[in-house]
Design an enzyme around this catalytic site. Structure first.
Site, PDB file in Angstrom:
ATOM      1  N   TYR A 230      -0.704  -1.405 -12.046  1.00  0.00           N
ATOM      2  CA  TYR A 230      -2.163  -1.555 -12.138  1.00  0.00           C
ATOM      3  C   TYR A 230      -2.789  -0.989 -13.415  1.00  0.00           C
ATOM      4  O   TYR A 230      -3.990  -0.772 -13.448  1.00  0.00           O
ATOM      5  CB  TYR A 230      -2.858  -0.936 -10.915  1.00  0.00           C
ATOM      6  CG  TYR A 230      -2.410  -1.557  -9.605  1.00  0.00           C
ATOM      7  CD1 TYR A 230      -2.778  -2.859  -9.277  1.00  0.00           C
ATOM      8  CD2 TYR A 230      -1.606  -0.859  -8.700  1.00  0.00           C
ATOM      9  CE1 TYR A 230      -2.366  -3.439  -8.082  1.00  0.00           C
ATOM     10  CE2 TYR A 230      -1.187  -1.435  -7.508  1.00  0.00           C
ATOM     11  CZ  TYR A 230      -1.571  -2.724  -7.209  1.00  0.00           C
ATOM     12  OH  TYR A 230      -1.164  -3.300  -6.041  1.00  0.00           O
TER      13      TYR A 230
ATOM     14  N   GLU B 225       5.141  -5.793   1.586  1.00  0.00           N
ATOM     15  CA  GLU B 225       4.658  -6.249   0.279  1.00  0.00           C
ATOM     16  C   GLU B 225       4.399  -5.091  -0.674  1.00  0.00           C
ATOM     17  O   GLU B 225       3.258  -4.849  -1.073  1.00  0.00           O
ATOM     18  CB  GLU B 225       3.342  -7.008   0.460  1.00  0.00           C
ATOM     19  CG  GLU B 225       3.400  -8.146   1.441  1.00  0.00           C
ATOM     20  CD  GLU B 225       2.046  -8.840   1.623  1.00  0.00           C
ATOM     21  OE1 GLU B 225       1.001  -8.201   1.416  1.00  0.00           O
ATOM     22  OE2 GLU B 225       2.062 -10.011   1.971  1.00  0.00           O
ATOM     23  N   PRO B 226       5.420  -4.342  -1.066  1.00  0.00           N
ATOM     24  CA  PRO B 226       5.179  -3.226  -1.985  1.00  0.00           C
ATOM     25  C   PRO B 226       4.916  -3.721  -3.400  1.00  0.00           C
ATOM     26  O   PRO B 226       5.550  -4.676  -3.866  1.00  0.00           O
ATOM     27  CB  PRO B 226       6.507  -2.461  -1.939  1.00  0.00           C
ATOM     28  CG  PRO B 226       7.530  -3.498  -1.598  1.00  0.00           C
ATOM     29  CD  PRO B 226       6.842  -4.494  -0.713  1.00  0.00           C
ATOM     30  N   GLY B 227       3.987  -3.091  -4.086  1.00  0.00           N
ATOM     31  CA  GLY B 227       3.752  -3.358  -5.503  1.00  0.00           C
ATOM     32  C   GLY B 227       3.958  -2.071  -6.279  1.00  0.00           C
ATOM     33  O   GLY B 227       4.976  -1.845  -6.929  1.00  0.00           O
TER      34      GLY B 227
ATOM     35  N   GLY C 167       0.800  -1.221   0.000  1.00  0.00           N
ATOM     36  CA  GLY C 167       0.000   0.000   0.000  1.00  0.00           C
ATOM     37  C   GLY C 167       0.833   1.271   0.000  1.00  0.00           C
ATOM     38  O   GLY C 167       0.274   2.371   0.080  1.00  0.00           O
TER      39      GLY C 167
ATOM     40  N   CYS D  28     -15.652   3.677 -26.626  1.00  0.00           N
ATOM     41  CA  CYS D  28     -16.989   4.250 -26.789  1.00  0.00           C
ATOM     42  C   CYS D  28     -17.695   4.488 -25.468  1.00  0.00           C
ATOM     43  O   CYS D  28     -18.723   3.877 -25.189  1.00  0.00           O
ATOM     44  CB  CYS D  28     -17.794   3.362 -27.715  1.00  0.00           C
ATOM     45  SG  CYS D  28     -17.079   3.390 -29.346  1.00  0.00           S
TER      46      CYS D  28
HETATM   47  N1  LLP Z   1      -0.488  -6.926  -0.363  1.00  0.00           N
HETATM   48  C1  LLP Z   1      -1.787  -7.209  -0.508  1.00  0.00           C
HETATM   49  C2  LLP Z   1      -2.379  -8.283   0.294  1.00  0.00           C
HETATM   50  C3  LLP Z   1      -2.562  -6.493  -1.429  1.00  0.00           C
HETATM   51  O1  LLP Z   1      -3.853  -6.786  -1.571  1.00  0.00           O
HETATM   52  C4  LLP Z   1      -1.961  -5.471  -2.202  1.00  0.00           C
HETATM   53  C5  LLP Z   1      -2.748  -4.709  -3.173  1.00  0.00           C
HETATM   54  C6  LLP Z   1      -0.591  -5.222  -2.030  1.00  0.00           C
HETATM   55  C7  LLP Z   1       0.119  -5.961  -1.096  1.00  0.00           C
HETATM   56  C8  LLP Z   1       0.158  -4.201  -2.815  1.00  0.00           C
HETATM   57  O2  LLP Z   1      -0.318  -2.902  -2.692  1.00  0.00           O
HETATM   58  P1  LLP Z   1       0.567  -1.715  -3.331  1.00  0.00           P
HETATM   59  O3  LLP Z   1       1.886  -1.707  -2.599  1.00  0.00           O
HETATM   60  O4  LLP Z   1       0.748  -2.015  -4.771  1.00  0.00           O
HETATM   61  O5  LLP Z   1      -0.236  -0.490  -3.124  1.00  0.00           O
HETATM   62  N2  LLP Z   1      -6.016  -1.578  -8.509  1.00  0.00           N
HETATM   63  C9  LLP Z   1      -5.757  -0.600  -7.464  1.00  0.00           C
HETATM   64  C10 LLP Z   1      -4.868  -1.161  -6.391  1.00  0.00           C
HETATM   65  C11 LLP Z   1      -5.388  -2.458  -5.799  1.00  0.00           C
HETATM   66  C12 LLP Z   1      -4.416  -3.020  -4.801  1.00  0.00           C
HETATM   67  C13 LLP Z   1      -4.821  -4.394  -4.413  1.00  0.00           C
HETATM   68  N3  LLP Z   1      -3.977  -4.974  -3.427  1.00  0.00           N
HETATM   69  C14 LLP Z   1      -5.167   0.656  -8.100  1.00  0.00           C
HETATM   70  O6  LLP Z   1      -5.034   0.704  -9.324  1.00  0.00           O
HETATM   71  O7  LLP Z   1      -4.890   1.637  -7.395  1.00  0.00           O
END
Ligand code: LLP
Length: 451
Positions: A409, A309-311, A267, A380
């Protein structure tokens, strides 16, 4: 291969602030072209077409190292696992393997991509609120490190499947702390009404520990929470850490359980626009480890392994979406639309979450005109708007629009809406441009259809 041999920097983030949102290797050539990873973006577009997604390899690797370094130097027993949902393909999985990260996967599909590059299974954490028996079997057969159990159905099912195979599976339990991370409601997961996890407040978390610690073929190692995404405040993490660690202390007194892993989810936010203010990776690490250390000593816990858990914060800034301008529609005194050859099919985030982006003209990185335009996609729907009211250089058909912070994403949430083929993806590094996913063709789209 497309490359530029030398750079003549004519612009910097000072004269054009939006440049600061682009990948770390971004420069501007004498011809006022955007250059990333040592490549002139205009040449890359000539070679690969549009819409196109660029990823800058150095930015991805730099962010991996920053997470490992900033958390690791303050709390050595930290494991950084990349949240694959932000975007995974085989080339990326190899980079994360080389960088020594683990992976957070949420489906048999993500797991199979990891498996296909011989990712070490012991570094893989399997998340998800409704893993199917097939997916759980795939994970057990591969020897996945940890399965993060989300609910009672899964707890029972996993124990049964592991017993059948004569395996004892390491697990974490996903807990719902009941903390609001103040982000979009669609991506809020820490509050009590979410579909994810065992709530602390209802007693279900305690019952889950009871069942997990007595399950014949499960080995309960610890707890996980994930509050939502993106979370640009530190305080919700601190509160959730406190609630879960207090619960862990109680649980270890009542049950045969000791906390050896503590997974605080992902997050971590990134700036998408010039007015976003979000903590840096170092600021997140400093605050969160400070809180963790003080809770550990206050609660007299032994130090668990910390998982983050960074994404988005790893791949977000590395990605740039490129589109070609076609039609321009001006409604006198009302609005000017600049229409591009992609849109909500490759980036649903503006339509789904009201996400905001900046943009610039990649073949004309010059001062803006001061007149706001709206960048619209070609799908569209009136809601297919990529960027509202943005000042661009004066723009004409054939110009290339570059949208920064598109690494997370966009592609993984893309679709074939309106039967648009999905864009190609190119990895840039030191003057080389390498296709890591080819452009989808009409034939690809029809290849699954049967008449
Ligand atoms: N760990 C878990 C269990 C998660 O569900 C998520 C994201 C992450 C880690 C990674 O979060 P991050 O570091 O990437 O913020 N589609 C949405 C974001 C959905 C995130 C879902 N889970 C968007 O485009 O903003």
């Amino acid at each position: 291969m497309v490359g530029v041999t030398s750079y003549h920097i004519t612009m910097s983030a000072k004269t054009l602030p939006a440049l600061a949102l682009f990948p770390l290797t971004t420069e501007v050539s004498k011809q006022s072209h955007l250059c990333i990873g040592g490549c002139d973006v205009v040449d890359v577009v000539t070679e690969f077409g549009t819409p196109l997604y660029l990823l800058d390899e150095s930015t991805i690797r730099q962010r991996c190292r920053e997470f490992k370094g900033e958390f690791g130097k303050r709390y050595p027993d930290t494991m950084v696992i990349y949240a694959c949902k932000a975007f995974l393909n085989r080339a990326l999985a190899l980079i994360f393997k080389e960088e020594g990260l683990g992976l957070d996967v949420v489906s048999g599909g993500e797991l199979s991509i990891a498996q296909s590059v011989d990712f070490p299974p012991d570094k893989v954490y399997f998340h998800g609120n409704n893993k199917t028996p097939q997916e759980l079997n795939l994970a057990l057969d591969w020897g996945v490190g940890k399965i993060v159990v989300d609910n009672f159905y899964e707890l029972e099912l996993l124990n049964k499947l592991a017993r059948k195979k004569g395996i004892t599976q390491d697990i974490l339990l996903r807990l719902t702390p009941g903390v609001d991370p103040h982000t979009h409601q669609y991506t809020t997961t820490g509050t009590i009404e979410t579909k994810f996890g065992f709530p602390l407040a209802t007693g279900q978390a305690e019952e889950a520990v009871n069942q997990a610690s007595s399950a014949s073929n499960l080995n309960l190692l610890g707890f996980h929470f994930h509050l939502g995404s993106p979370v640009s405040e530190i305080q919700p993490y601190e509160l959730a850490m406190e609630l879960v660690l207090r619960f862990a202390r109680e649980a270890s007194r009542k049950f045969d359980f000791e906390l050896s892993e503590f997974d605080i989810g992902g997050g971590f936010a990134v700036p998408y626009t010039l007015d976003s203010r979000v903590p840096t990776i170092a600021e997140y690490a400093r605050a969160l480890i400070g809180k963790l250390d003080s809770l550990i000593s206050e609660l007299e816990l032994s130090r668990p392994r910390l998982i983050v858990e960074p994404g988005r914060a790893i791949v977000g800034q590395a990605g740039v979406a490129l589109y070609k301008v076609g039609a321009i529609k001006e409604i006198a005194g009302i609005k000017k639309y600049v229409c591009v050859d992609g849109g909500m099919s490759d980036n649903i985030r503006p339509a789904l979450y009201g996400a905001k982006y900046e943009a610039l003209v990649a073949n004309k990185v010059v001062r803006t005109t001061g007149k706001a335009v709206t960048i619209a996609g070609k799908l569209c729907e009136s809601g297919d708007i990529l960027v509202k009211d943005i000042n661009l250089a004066s723009v004409h058909a054939g110009d290339i629009i570059a949208v920064p912070v598109c690494g997370a994403y966009s592609i993984p949430m893309s679709s074939n809406y309106n039967a648009l083929p999905r864009p190609a993806i190119v990895m840039l590094k030191e003057g080389g441009a390498r296709l890591i996913r080819r452009r989808e063709t009409y034939q690809d789209m029809m290849s699954l259809d049967l008449i």
